[in-house]
Design a protein around this motif. Structure first.
Motif, PDB file in Angstrom:
ATOM      1  N   ILE B 259     -52.925  16.084 -71.468  1.00 54.57           N
ATOM      2  CA  ILE B 259     -52.656  14.655 -71.287  1.00 54.57           C
ATOM      3  C   ILE B 259     -51.288  14.503 -70.628  1.00 54.57           C
ATOM      4  O   ILE B 259     -50.365  15.225 -70.984  1.00 54.57           O
ATOM      5  N   LEU B 260     -51.172  13.548 -69.707  1.00 49.80           N
ATOM      6  CA  LEU B 260     -49.870  13.214 -69.124  1.00 49.80           C
ATOM      7  C   LEU B 260     -49.486  11.787 -69.524  1.00 49.80           C
ATOM      8  O   LEU B 260     -50.303  10.871 -69.389  1.00 49.80           O
ATOM      9  N   VAL B 261     -48.258  11.617 -69.997  1.00 50.65           N
ATOM     10  CA  VAL B 261     -47.762  10.283 -70.354  1.00 50.65           C
ATOM     11  C   VAL B 261     -46.487  10.010 -69.560  1.00 50.65           C
ATOM     12  O   VAL B 261     -45.582  10.844 -69.533  1.00 50.65           O
ATOM     13  N   ASN B 262     -46.424   8.861 -68.910  1.00 45.48           N
ATOM     14  CA  ASN B 262     -45.185   8.456 -68.236  1.00 45.48           C
ATOM     15  C   ASN B 262     -44.710   7.120 -68.781  1.00 45.48           C
ATOM     16  O   ASN B 262     -45.337   6.086 -68.573  1.00 45.48           O
ATOM     17  N   ALA B 263     -43.601   7.177 -69.516  1.00 48.26           N
ATOM     18  CA  ALA B 263     -42.984   5.947 -70.026  1.00 48.26           C
ATOM     19  C   ALA B 263     -41.550   5.850 -69.524  1.00 48.26           C
ATOM     20  O   ALA B 263     -40.710   5.206 -70.144  1.00 48.26           O
ATOM     21  N   ALA B 264     -41.272   6.525 -68.391  1.00 50.82           N
ATOM     22  CA  ALA B 264     -39.901   6.546 -67.873  1.00 50.82           C
ATOM     23  C   ALA B 264     -39.786   5.604 -66.674  1.00 50.82           C
ATOM     24  O   ALA B 264     -39.530   4.405 -66.845  1.00 50.82           O
ATOM     25  N   ARG B 265     -39.987   6.141 -65.473  1.00 52.84           N
ATOM     26  CA  ARG B 265     -39.967   5.324 -64.263  1.00 52.84           C
ATOM     27  C   ARG B 265     -41.136   5.761 -63.400  1.00 52.84           C
ATOM     28  O   ARG B 265     -41.479   6.953 -63.360  1.00 52.84           O
ATOM     29  N   GLY B 266     -41.728   4.808 -62.692  1.00 53.76           N
ATOM     30  CA  GLY B 266     -42.889   5.107 -61.863  1.00 53.76           C
ATOM     31  C   GLY B 266     -42.619   6.164 -60.818  1.00 53.76           C
ATOM     32  O   GLY B 266     -43.502   6.961 -60.484  1.00 53.76           O
ATOM     33  N   SER B 267     -41.379   6.208 -60.316  1.00 57.89           N
ATOM     34  CA  SER B 267     -41.060   7.112 -59.207  1.00 57.89           C
ATOM     35  C   SER B 267     -41.203   8.591 -59.576  1.00 57.89           C
ATOM     36  O   SER B 267     -41.282   9.436 -58.697  1.00 57.89           O
ATOM     37  N   GLU B 294     -44.569  -0.935 -59.031  1.00 56.23           N
ATOM     38  CA  GLU B 294     -44.890  -2.043 -59.955  1.00 56.23           C
ATOM     39  C   GLU B 294     -43.962  -3.226 -59.685  1.00 56.23           C
ATOM     40  O   GLU B 294     -42.850  -3.029 -59.212  1.00 56.23           O
ATOM     41  N   PRO B 295     -44.345  -4.443 -59.932  1.00 57.20           N
ATOM     42  CA  PRO B 295     -45.622  -4.869 -60.506  1.00 57.20           C
ATOM     43  C   PRO B 295     -46.736  -5.056 -59.469  1.00 57.20           C
ATOM     44  O   PRO B 295     -47.768  -5.625 -59.798  1.00 57.20           O
TER      45      PRO B 295
END
Lengths: 350, 350
Positions: B259-267, B294-295
């Motif tokens: 699983i990959l989770v990104n809760a930092a920055r989209g870049s 985003e958005p």
């Protein structure tokens, strides 16, 4: 290869339970295996046709085991083993009264159900159904950043709310596993209700409180549980004694910022009352893995219509690891009886 | 009530930050407060018009602070305070070079972001976007129970998978808070990557490993992180040095069940690469709170199109408690500078 034994015990299995479970039936030639192989429930008529003379019947929650099936089985049947922790689909009185043992699969699904309980609590608190609908509906560009946009209550404590209480209706293995998970999130206090027939155990409670580093852990009545809890987890068994234990009166007693999670059985929660509580904002949100009357839950169901209610289709135990654990245990429960060994998990009725 | 001071420092605030934050500006008559009150961003022209002569500027991530604004402010400006932990919207070099202090709001959002990181990991593993779509679309009645229906990987260890590794790209406060949360879920091992310029600290790592009861905790390179992790949490700062750190090569190196989770920055994540990884089943699933661009993320966005990707609209810090903490800290950071006290959270550039 040795020749098949002349009087091989017959095992009727109502579903393909996967390679790990099948591999436990050893040696293969010692048993007659009759197994439904399609990817849907076998139905009662298939069981009735195949059960005569069987020594073991292995079922899932999709199969009802009633007196008709037991009558058709005859005296040979020694064990009914279900791949589930619940046993509402078994006529346990009829089975026991015939001297037939019952196997079930508790514990192996504890972690999976505890995981989903925490997930549902977080999703309900953080307005995830609403916010996912915004993204999935292509509406994210309409929402600029704002200081309190999409905000919900934090599950754990914070300088703003230094105490956070988790409440449990039913305080068995899964509740304990949920509580342990919640501690690093900042839960500081715990209240729970138990079956009124069970004895209070303040020593156990104090030990658990100290082990988890909680400020308080107390057994309370339902009214106090509703009043005190920031998150209520419904994790008690189904059946008549817990039917609609979460009703209008309970929900009206809860905090306006509180969350309700049901990962037990749909019958414990009055769906209409919960929908009303969400619509009229008696509580903040809800997450349910089970719904009364499932799977007949359609778009017009009162809970599906409330965007503050996350509804998932009874996937609490649905991890590959947990289901392999359940399937292998169901087979072990059956095989041990046939080979005269102690059953790992026998359902013993009080 | 005393008369207003003759030379009251002017505070420009680009948003209504809530009653708790406003209450901190005390005594009110000692300051001239110019505040945008509408429920949308104020825009650059409003700041340019009001900033001349200001002593403090309090902004949110919706406001860019550049040389134009600093020039318009003149010599009076002592502090720019942002209600955020990120500062990509501030021209920090231009601000610092004028001797203006910068305030920001780290730590107060750690718990909220850690909570949503765990939530996204659970949702991605348990196929929650797909299963919610089934329920919300009224399709639950079409699905009977089946032994492995809807199953995903369990986040923690089990008899079937006795070790489970969490991987962190970036190992700061939020990663530590996520790791602590994961231990009672059954995570047994941890790997992480850090800024290559930072020194390894094996003693700190061993202390943390022991404190959390993990089997191993190691700093590794990106390739090993991808190979070893069952869940990868992207929790590093944005900017050029981490741009698309999660790319095709990284995703191809991950486990098929990961699983990959990104809760930092989209870049930090290449959206096209992640969508391809999900579509071609290089990995199991993903959960993202942030998306590059985003958005402006619509229904045809590659990640929104993948049902194995949970996308929420940057709600990581969106708990009421966390945002009150951020808003009050942003005001405190400004007021302390104006009253000659130490700033609680000053951004000091290395």
């Amino acid at each position: 290869m040795s020749a098949p034994a002349p009087n091989r015990p017959k095992i009727v299995i109502t579903r393909d339970l996967g390679p790990e479970a099948s591999a436990l039936i050893q040696p293969k030639e010692s048993f007659e295996i009759v197994q439904w192989s399609e990817d849907r429930a076998c139905g009662k008529s298939w069981i009735l046709k195949n059960i005569p003379g069987a020594a073991a019947l292995v079922v899932t929650v999709a199969d009802k085991v009633d007196a008709d099936i037991l009558d058709a089985a005859g005296n040979s049947l020694q064990v009914v083993s279900t791949m589930s922790v619940g046993y509402e689909h078994l006529d346990v009185k009829a089975i026991s009264s015939r001297g037939i043992k019952i196997g079930y699969t508790p514990e192996v699904l504890t972690d999976a159900v505890a995981d989903i309980s925490v997930m549902l609590a977080l999703m309900a608190g953080r307005n995830v159904r609403e916010t996912m609908q915004i993204v999935d509906g292509g509406k994210w560009p309409n929402y600029g950043w704002a200081p309190f946009l999409f905000c919900g209550p934090q599950i754990g404590s914070s300088p703003v709310s230094p105490r956070r209480t988790a409440g449990f209706i039913g305080f068995g293995r899964i509740s304990h596993a949920v509580l342990a998970r919640l501690v690093p999130f900042g839960i500081t206090d715990c209240v729970y209700t138990s079956n009124p027939q069970s004895k209070p155990d303040p020593e156990r409670d104090e030990g658990l409180r100290r082990k988890l580093g909680l400020q308080t852990l107390r057994r309370v009545d339902l009214g106090e549980l509703a009043r005190e809890s920031d998150t209520v987890f419904v994790l008690a068994p189904g059946g008549p004694s817990t039917y609609h234990i979460v009703n209008e009166a309970f929900l009206k007693g809860m905090k306006k910022t509180a969350i309700l999670v049901n990962a037990a059985r749909g019958s414990l929660v009055d769906s209409d009352a919960l929908a009303k509580a969400l619509r009229e904002e008696w509580i903040w949100g809800a997450g349910v893995d089970v719904v009364e009357g499932e799977p007949n839950v359609t778009q017009d169901h009162p809970l599906v219509r409330e965007s503050r209610c996350v509804v998932v289709p009874h996937i609490g135990s649905a991890t590959t690891e947990s289901r392999i654990g359940m399937a292998t245990l169901a087979i072990e429960n059956a095989i041990t009886v046939l080979t005269g060994k102690p059953m790992p998990k026998e359902l013993v009725l009080c």
